[in-house]
Motif scaffolding. Structure first.
Motif, PDB file in Angstrom:
ATOM      1  N   LEU A  25      76.325  67.447 -18.128  1.00 13.01           N
ATOM      2  CA  LEU A  25      75.134  66.648 -17.875  1.00 13.01           C
ATOM      3  C   LEU A  25      74.141  66.828 -19.187  1.00 13.01           C
ATOM      4  O   LEU A  25      74.193  67.841 -19.708  1.00 13.01           O
ATOM      5  CB  LEU A  25      74.457  67.453 -16.851  1.00 13.01           C
ATOM      6  CG  LEU A  25      75.113  67.469 -15.262  1.00 13.01           C
ATOM      7  CD1 LEU A  25      74.360  68.175 -14.432  1.00 13.01           C
ATOM      8  CD2 LEU A  25      75.476  66.008 -15.063  1.00 13.01           C
ATOM      9  N   TYR A  26      73.250  65.897 -19.126  1.00 14.41           N
ATOM     10  CA  TYR A  26      72.544  65.806 -20.392  1.00 14.41           C
ATOM     11  C   TYR A  26      70.934  65.758 -19.856  1.00 14.41           C
ATOM     12  O   TYR A  26      70.797  65.070 -18.776  1.00 14.41           O
ATOM     13  CB  TYR A  26      72.739  64.539 -21.443  1.00 14.41           C
ATOM     14  CG  TYR A  26      73.949  64.582 -22.168  1.00 14.41           C
ATOM     15  CD1 TYR A  26      74.137  65.078 -23.345  1.00 14.41           C
ATOM     16  CD2 TYR A  26      75.174  63.850 -21.909  1.00 14.41           C
ATOM     17  CE1 TYR A  26      75.267  65.046 -24.223  1.00 14.41           C
ATOM     18  CE2 TYR A  26      76.149  64.058 -22.378  1.00 14.41           C
ATOM     19  CZ  TYR A  26      76.512  64.639 -23.719  1.00 14.41           C
ATOM     20  OH  TYR A  26      77.433  64.431 -24.430  1.00 14.41           O
ATOM     21  N   ASP A  27      70.163  66.371 -20.643  1.00 14.48           N
ATOM     22  CA  ASP A  27      68.787  66.423 -20.105  1.00 14.48           C
ATOM     23  C   ASP A  27      68.022  65.392 -20.594  1.00 14.48           C
ATOM     24  O   ASP A  27      68.112  65.011 -21.690  1.00 14.48           O
ATOM     25  CB  ASP A  27      68.180  67.731 -20.349  1.00 14.48           C
ATOM     26  CG  ASP A  27      68.733  68.892 -19.541  1.00 14.48           C
ATOM     27  OD1 ASP A  27      69.010  68.698 -18.193  1.00 14.48           O
ATOM     28  OD2 ASP A  27      69.160  69.858 -20.011  1.00 14.48           O
ATOM     29  N   LEU A  28      66.878  64.865 -19.972  1.00 19.09           N
ATOM     30  CA  LEU A  28      65.945  64.165 -20.417  1.00 19.09           C
ATOM     31  C   LEU A  28      64.412  64.355 -20.199  1.00 19.09           C
ATOM     32  O   LEU A  28      64.078  65.390 -19.213  1.00 19.09           O
ATOM     33  CB  LEU A  28      65.992  62.621 -19.617  1.00 19.09           C
ATOM     34  CG  LEU A  28      67.360  61.664 -19.854  1.00 19.09           C
ATOM     35  CD1 LEU A  28      67.023  60.876 -18.623  1.00 19.09           C
ATOM     36  CD2 LEU A  28      67.183  61.251 -21.104  1.00 19.09           C
TER      37      LEU A  28
ATOM     38  N   LEU B 296      56.333  55.058 -23.902  1.00 20.93           N
ATOM     39  CA  LEU B 296      57.107  56.163 -23.187  1.00 20.93           C
ATOM     40  C   LEU B 296      58.147  56.851 -24.285  1.00 20.93           C
ATOM     41  O   LEU B 296      58.624  55.810 -25.262  1.00 20.93           O
ATOM     42  CB  LEU B 296      57.909  55.509 -21.982  1.00 20.93           C
ATOM     43  CG  LEU B 296      57.111  55.483 -20.662  1.00 20.93           C
ATOM     44  CD1 LEU B 296      58.366  54.741 -19.569  1.00 20.93           C
ATOM     45  CD2 LEU B 296      56.657  56.525 -19.967  1.00 20.93           C
ATOM     46  N   LEU B 297      57.893  58.000 -24.538  1.00 20.02           N
ATOM     47  CA  LEU B 297      58.924  58.589 -25.347  1.00 20.02           C
ATOM     48  C   LEU B 297      59.985  59.290 -24.568  1.00 20.02           C
ATOM     49  O   LEU B 297      59.725  60.230 -23.772  1.00 20.02           O
ATOM     50  CB  LEU B 297      58.325  59.485 -26.290  1.00 20.02           C
ATOM     51  CG  LEU B 297      59.032  60.647 -27.095  1.00 20.02           C
ATOM     52  CD1 LEU B 297      59.715  59.719 -28.224  1.00 20.02           C
ATOM     53  CD2 LEU B 297      57.960  61.694 -27.791  1.00 20.02           C
ATOM     54  N   VAL B 298      61.131  59.127 -24.897  1.00 24.44           N
ATOM     55  CA  VAL B 298      62.484  59.579 -24.086  1.00 24.44           C
ATOM     56  C   VAL B 298      63.068  60.162 -25.202  1.00 24.44           C
ATOM     57  O   VAL B 298      63.852  59.694 -26.203  1.00 24.44           O
ATOM     58  CB  VAL B 298      63.276  58.241 -23.557  1.00 24.44           C
ATOM     59  CG1 VAL B 298      64.703  58.906 -22.716  1.00 24.44           C
ATOM     60  CG2 VAL B 298      62.528  57.353 -22.574  1.00 24.44           C
ATOM     61  N   GLU B 299      63.531  61.595 -24.902  1.00 21.09           N
ATOM     62  CA  GLU B 299      64.268  62.379 -25.696  1.00 21.09           C
ATOM     63  C   GLU B 299      65.297  62.822 -24.696  1.00 21.09           C
ATOM     64  O   GLU B 299      65.359  63.261 -23.567  1.00 21.09           O
ATOM     65  CB  GLU B 299      63.470  63.665 -26.214  1.00 21.09           C
ATOM     66  CG  GLU B 299      62.053  63.197 -26.766  1.00 21.09           C
ATOM     67  CD  GLU B 299      61.131  64.419 -27.024  1.00 21.09           C
ATOM     68  OE1 GLU B 299      60.495  64.293 -28.308  1.00 21.09           O
ATOM     69  OE2 GLU B 299      61.036  65.493 -26.203  1.00 21.09           O
ATOM     70  N   VAL B 300      66.609  62.972 -25.490  1.00 24.07           N
ATOM     71  CA  VAL B 300      67.624  63.525 -24.945  1.00 24.07           C
ATOM     72  C   VAL B 300      68.299  64.632 -25.533  1.00 24.07           C
ATOM     73  O   VAL B 300      68.110  64.707 -26.798  1.00 24.07           O
ATOM     74  CB  VAL B 300      68.760  62.287 -25.101  1.00 24.07           C
ATOM     75  CG1 VAL B 300      70.483  62.826 -24.357  1.00 24.07           C
ATOM     76  CG2 VAL B 300      68.485  60.961 -24.581  1.00 24.07           C
ATOM     77  N   TYR B 301      68.502  65.708 -24.689  1.00 25.90           N
ATOM     78  CA  TYR B 301      68.810  66.914 -24.873  1.00 25.90           C
ATOM     79  C   TYR B 301      70.405  67.181 -24.451  1.00 25.90           C
ATOM     80  O   TYR B 301      70.744  67.187 -23.372  1.00 25.90           O
ATOM     81  CB  TYR B 301      67.843  68.047 -24.436  1.00 25.90           C
ATOM     82  CG  TYR B 301      66.572  68.003 -25.064  1.00 25.90           C
ATOM     83  CD1 TYR B 301      66.172  68.741 -26.245  1.00 25.90           C
ATOM     84  CD2 TYR B 301      65.595  66.947 -24.723  1.00 25.90           C
ATOM     85  CE1 TYR B 301      65.152  68.997 -26.940  1.00 25.90           C
ATOM     86  CE2 TYR B 301      64.161  67.133 -25.323  1.00 25.90           C
ATOM     87  CZ  TYR B 301      64.128  67.898 -26.514  1.00 25.90           C
ATOM     88  OH  TYR B 301      62.856  67.828 -27.059  1.00 25.90           O
ATOM     89  N   ASP B 302      71.117  67.954 -25.367  1.00 30.85           N
ATOM     90  CA  ASP B 302      72.368  68.612 -25.040  1.00 30.85           C
ATOM     91  C   ASP B 302      71.959  70.257 -25.118  1.00 30.85           C
ATOM     92  O   ASP B 302      72.194  70.682 -26.169  1.00 30.85           O
ATOM     93  CB  ASP B 302      73.379  68.274 -25.891  1.00 30.85           C
ATOM     94  CG  ASP B 302      74.749  68.819 -25.706  1.00 30.85           C
ATOM     95  OD1 ASP B 302      74.737  69.595 -24.559  1.00 30.85           O
ATOM     96  OD2 ASP B 302      75.712  68.327 -26.389  1.00 30.85           O
TER      97      ASP B 302
END
Length: 614
Positions: free
Chosen positions: A286-289, A247-253
């Protein structure tokens, strides 16, 4: 073949349009503006699952279905149908177009022929239900797919093996709901509506939808913020995972990627975040995933989600009184009791715009919290609270009422003396659905308090249920029994008092529990032309005009403010809107009249949030 498929779709669409033209709301009750302008060809078209978005391959199945009501002993699919019902509105509601009650001795059947695109044949086809009240059996092309019990939690079935050749497939749903004749969680529904008890809600009352996923796919995710360590604890369930899957989890602002991590599927990790901005009602950040299932360098499945960094905790001030802290700062929680009922849709708002309206107006009125009262909303409601900035206290819908003795006076009763003796079946139903609700709602950061029981309504094994809830989700506070029989367990001691403001004695309990006023107010004002019925409406204290109502409400806020100075952490005013014969809402039931202007309410409330605690 493409031409034939297009022609078939055109014929199906045309037939549906003809049916939709015949639809109209049932009965003669008041309607909301959204209900008056409802498009029966496209009810609730929005993607229904904001915490696990896979928007590319899905289709709504909301719209007109066939229905009939038969004796519950009949287990075979009906051979004839009474007419059309508009999904996702309960059969008793006006917007269903039916407006009929069912009861414990009858079963409600639905049928619809759906079109499953050829693209859905690759991988798995999942049939999702946002909520069905209460016992639901699903059949596809005559094959029994499965059964679900629970009126407030989402569920799904893999229908791949039941699909036949061609695009058209038959879906049949059977629902049985005993309402107040059964032990199941039901909230405010009752077979004989009166007073604070409302019309039954039977059958499908949230979006039904079809989704295409790969053979291996992400079933769900769980994300829990750890503000103290600047971490996001993350895990995911992956169906049919293969050895070596990642699983590749990326966090976006916004558009900027601020963190990423790759790890083995079906394992957990802690994502480190650098100087994260914290979520609060004034700044609902909120931060996006972006979550990808990767196999040998290839993306097999991909979903989007989001999270917030926020912390809810209990601290003792220099005065020795325990209070609630948000991100290590004292924030007084003040909001309305929000029951989420609609005159035209009952449990179901007529549209997503309507759903959002209540949250927006609550914020504009200067509240920072909502107590969602013995009902669970559709997922999009919580998304609105997350993004608008509203703290949520989430009740468990009550059920199996009766036989309890209600004593809300702390100090007068011993631990658990008034707990109800429920059957093992009743206890099992409660525990199963409470866990399912907590699982379904875990990822919504606006929820900061769980409320297992309200007053003495079916309250049982309070200590056991509260301890389980605290252990199952230590990231939130637990209000064991709002206004109920206190077992001196959990984080919050909560009393109800009508109409005036009151609080538990801080000298006796302030060093042991957070002190809360879980319900008060209930100031009533019926507005002609906007009531459920023409007469015999009521409030806990009734008024003749808006000026009298506003004057008394200002007095309540002044009294409440004095209690905050003494150590009160939260107040819940009854209520957001009128509901059926109750006219104690800040808005009328149809949402067309706001009884005290939003700006005036906001100005009144400002004083409540100015308290500084050392």
């Amino acid at each position: 073949m493409k031409r034939f498929f297009a022609f078939a779709c055109l014929v199906t669409t045309s037939c549906f349009a003809v049916q939709a033209q015949d639809w109209k709301p049932a009965g003669d009750k008041i309607l909301t503006t959204w209900g008056e302008h409802l498009d029966p060809e496209n009810p609730h078209p929005e993607y229904p699952r904001p915490q696990l978005e896979r928007k590319e391959n899905w289709k709504t199945l909301n719209g007109l279905w066939k229905y009939t009501i038969v004796d519950k002993s009949i287990s075979e699919k009906p051979t004839s149908w009474e007419g059309d019902i508009l999904v996702p509105f309960a059969v008793e509601s006006a917007l269903s177009g039916v407006g009929k009650e069912v009861g414990k001795d009858k079963a409600l059947w639905y049928s619809r022929t759906i079109s499953v695109p050829k693209t859905f044949r690759k991988g798995r086809a999942l049939l999702h239900f946002g909520a069905v009240d209460w016992q639901c059996d699903v059949y596809v092309n005559g094959q029994h797919i499965g059964q679900h019990e629970g009126g407030f939690d989402p569920f799904s079935f893999d229908i791949t093996s039941a699909l036949k050749k061609g695009t058209e497939q038959e879906v049949v749903v059977r629902v049985w709901d005993p309402t107040s004749d059964g032990p199941q969680p039901r909230g405010k529904q009752i077979n004989n509506p009166h007073g604070i008890w409302y019309t039954p809600v039977t059958g499908i009352w949230q979006t039904v939808w079809l989704e295409n996923v790969p053979e291996s796919y992400i079933v769900n995710t769980k994300q829990t913020p750890d503000v103290d360590q600047s971490l996001l604890h993350f895990s995911a369930e992956v169906a049919e995972a293969k050895e070596g899957d990642q699983l590749l989890v990326e966090v976006y602002d916004g558009a900027q990627k601020i963190a990423e991590q790759q790890f083995a599927a079906n394992q957990a990790l802690a994502l480190s975040l650098k100087n994260p901005m914290l979520w609060n009602p004034d700044n609902p950040k909120l931060y996006d995933l972006d979550i990808k299932l990767v196999r040998k360098g290839k993306v097999i499945d991909q979903v989007k989600s989001y999270f917030a960094m926020r912390k809810i905790s209990v601290k003792t001030g220099n005065d020795g009184i325990q209070r609630m802290y948000l991100n290590d700062e004292f924030v007084f929680h003040y909001g309305p009791l929000d029951q989420g009922w609609w005159p035209d849709g009952l449990h179901t708002p007529p549209s997503d715009e309507a759903l959002k309206f209540d949250v927006v107006k609550t914020k504009e009125m200067g509240f920072n919290m909502i107590r969602k009262h013995i009902k669970v909303e559709q997922a999009r409601w919580y998304r609105h609270c997350d993004s608008i900035g509203i703290l949520v206290w989430q009740d468990m819908p009550s059920g199996d009422l009766g036989e309890n003795i209600w004593d809300m006076q702390p100090g007068k009763i011993s631990n658990g003396i008034h707990d109800k003796n429920r059957t093992s079946e009743s206890e099992a139903i409660y525990k199963k659905e409470w866990k399912a609700i907590m699982d379904a709602l875990h990822n919504f950061p606006s929820i900061v308090v769980w409320v297992p029981f309200n007053e003495a309504w079916g309250q049982f094994k309070t200590k056991e249920i509260t301890e389980w809830t605290m252990n199952y989700d230590p990231s939130r506070l637990v209000n064991s029994a709002s206004g109920g029989n206190f077992a001196y367990i959990g984080h919050i001691l909560d009393i109800h008092n009508y109409p005036g403001a009151a609080m538990p004695d801080p000298n006796l309990f302030g060093d042991k529990f957070v002190l809360a006023l879980g319900e008060f107010g209930g100031l009533g004002l019926p507005v002609e032309g906007h009531t459920w019925q023409e007469k015999d409406n009521w409030g806990y204290q009734s008024f003749k005009n808006k000026e009298e109502l506003k004057k008394r409400y200002q007095e309540l806020v002044t009294d409440l403010n004095a209690l905050v100075k003494r150590g009160l952490s939260a107040g819940v005013y009854t209520q957001t809107t009128d509901v059926e014969v109750e006219t104690n809402g800040l808005m009328t039931y149809d949402r067309k009249v706001i009884k005290i202007p939003e700006a005036e309410l906001k100005k009144m409330h400002e004083v409540l949030y100015q308290h500084v605690v050392q």
